[in-house]
Design an enzyme around this catalytic site. Sequence first.
Site, PDB file in Angstrom:
ATOM      1  CB  SER A 143     -24.076  39.218 -31.469  1.00  0.00           C
ATOM      2  OG  SER A 143     -25.141  39.615 -30.855  1.00  0.00           O
ATOM      3  CG  HIS A 201     -24.073  36.271 -28.031  1.00  0.00           C
ATOM      4  ND1 HIS A 201     -23.400  35.705 -26.662  1.00  0.00           N
ATOM      5  CD2 HIS A 201     -24.455  37.691 -27.827  1.00  0.00           C
ATOM      6  CE1 HIS A 201     -23.533  36.620 -26.034  1.00  0.00           C
ATOM      7  NE2 HIS A 201     -23.972  37.886 -26.368  1.00  0.00           N
ATOM      8  CG  ASP A 213     -26.905  40.273 -27.126  1.00  0.00           C
ATOM      9  OD1 ASP A 213     -26.104  39.839 -26.280  1.00  0.00           O
ATOM     10  OD2 ASP A 213     -26.136  40.546 -28.294  1.00  0.00           O
ATOM     11  CG  MET A 269     -30.361  43.716 -24.360  1.00  0.00           C
ATOM     12  SD  MET A 269     -29.895  45.315 -25.384  1.00  0.00           S
ATOM     13  CE  MET A 269     -28.446  44.553 -25.851  1.00  0.00           C
ATOM     14  CG  HIS A 283     -25.543  38.192 -22.642  1.00  0.00           C
ATOM     15  ND1 HIS A 283     -24.736  39.201 -23.461  1.00  0.00           N
ATOM     16  CD2 HIS A 283     -25.476  38.859 -21.466  1.00  0.00           C
ATOM     17  CE1 HIS A 283     -24.225  40.185 -22.618  1.00  0.00           C
ATOM     18  NE2 HIS A 283     -24.412  39.884 -21.406  1.00  0.00           N
ATOM     19  CG  MET A 285     -27.108  42.079 -21.036  1.00  0.00           C
ATOM     20  SD  MET A 285     -26.787  42.605 -22.839  1.00  0.00           S
ATOM     21  CE  MET A 285     -27.368  41.595 -24.019  1.00  0.00           C
ATOM     22  CG  MET A 338     -20.536  42.336 -20.579  1.00  0.00           C
ATOM     23  SD  MET A 338     -21.121  41.996 -22.056  1.00  0.00           S
ATOM     24  CE  MET A 338     -21.370  43.295 -23.156  1.00  0.00           C
ATOM     25  CG  ASP A 391     -20.918  40.414 -25.646  1.00  0.00           C
ATOM     26  OD1 ASP A 391     -20.659  40.843 -27.017  1.00  0.00           O
ATOM     27  OD2 ASP A 391     -21.945  40.010 -25.173  1.00  0.00           O
TER      28      ASP A 391
HETATM   29  C1  DX5 Z   1     -24.102  44.481 -26.026  1.00  0.00           C
HETATM   30  C2  DX5 Z   1     -24.285  42.898 -26.586  1.00  0.00           C
HETATM   31  C3  DX5 Z   1     -23.343  42.318 -27.527  1.00  0.00           C
HETATM   32  C4  DX5 Z   1     -23.541  42.959 -28.776  1.00  0.00           C
HETATM   33  C5  DX5 Z   1     -22.348  43.101 -29.296  1.00  0.00           C
HETATM   34  O1  DX5 Z   1     -24.839  44.643 -25.100  1.00  0.00           O
HETATM   35  O2  DX5 Z   1     -24.092  42.120 -25.287  1.00  0.00           O
HETATM   36  O3  DX5 Z   1     -23.492  40.714 -27.511  1.00  0.00           O
HETATM   37  O4  DX5 Z   1     -24.327  42.017 -29.918  1.00  0.00           O
HETATM   38  O5  DX5 Z   1     -22.048  43.724 -30.635  1.00  0.00           O
HETATM   39  P1  DX5 Z   1     -20.836  44.334 -31.299  1.00  0.00           P
HETATM   40  O6  DX5 Z   1     -20.006  43.033 -31.802  1.00  0.00           O
HETATM   41  O7  DX5 Z   1     -21.182  45.050 -32.258  1.00  0.00           O
HETATM   42  O8  DX5 Z   1     -19.949  45.189 -30.314  1.00  0.00           O
HETATM   43 ZN    ZN Z   2     -24.053  39.645 -25.667  1.00  0.00          ZN
END
Ligand code: DX5
Ligand code: ZN
Length: 224
Positions: A7, A32, A34, A36, A65, A67, A136, A174
């Site tokens: 990620s 991956h 993320d 947000m 992903h 969010m 998650m 994840d």
């Molecule tokens: C959190 C993200 C994850 C994050 C995971 O909201 O969706 O993808 O990057 O990070 P680690 O592996 O550090 O928990």
């Molecule tokens: Zn994620």
Amino acid sequence: MAEIIPSILSADMARLAEEMEAVKAGGAAMIHVDVMDGHFVPNITIGPPVVSSLRRSTDLLLDVHLMIENPDAYIPEFIRAGADQVSVHQEAVVHLDRTLNLIRSSGAEAGVAINPATPIETLLAALEIMDFVLVMSVNPGFGGQSFIPYTLKKVQQLDQLRHEKSLEFLIEVDGGLTPENVGEVVRAGADWIVAGSSVFHSKDPRTAVETMRRVAQEATLSRI
Ligand code: DX5
Ligand code: ZN
């Protein structure tokens, strides 16, 4: 074989191309991403322009992903920018069937993410039109949090369910995954393991992917 998906949330955002090269050398086939929005989760990250730059600088598959609230408004743009797989949160979507069809008809694989406290039962009716389910294992919003143990049960339930119903969706997990706990998560049924800080905050991201991949693949063999 279970795969590790680094990620980029924990990568050096000013050196993304190099970071992706390093994890590719370690055996990663996907990245991956993320996304947000500061509403669905209390953090803000990146949008379609960054996905489009990633697309131009790597041939790794891009696993986006979302969010975010109201994902339908942004899905086509992320897919035009180069997303190969898009997941939306069950908790953020009102018309999940419509959203999954939008992802697929825009040309990407469709996944549904569920927060740690969301039961898998919320997915049952539409499982057959999901390419993957993202469990998650931390509350979404930040990298570097600790794995929440009770989420493992949901991975086992999903794995059992797909066997019972002869469905083909993959299971992605994840949050908080490390070389120490990845084996257990893969034995529970996970196919895709997202890893942010344990890869990019390590001394050597390439070796970190290699190590986690080896543990994940040994665990896959032990479950067959
Ligand atoms: C959190 C993200 C994850 C994050 C995971 O909201 O969706 O993808 O990057 O990070 P680690 O592996 O550090 O928990
Ligand atoms: Zn994620």
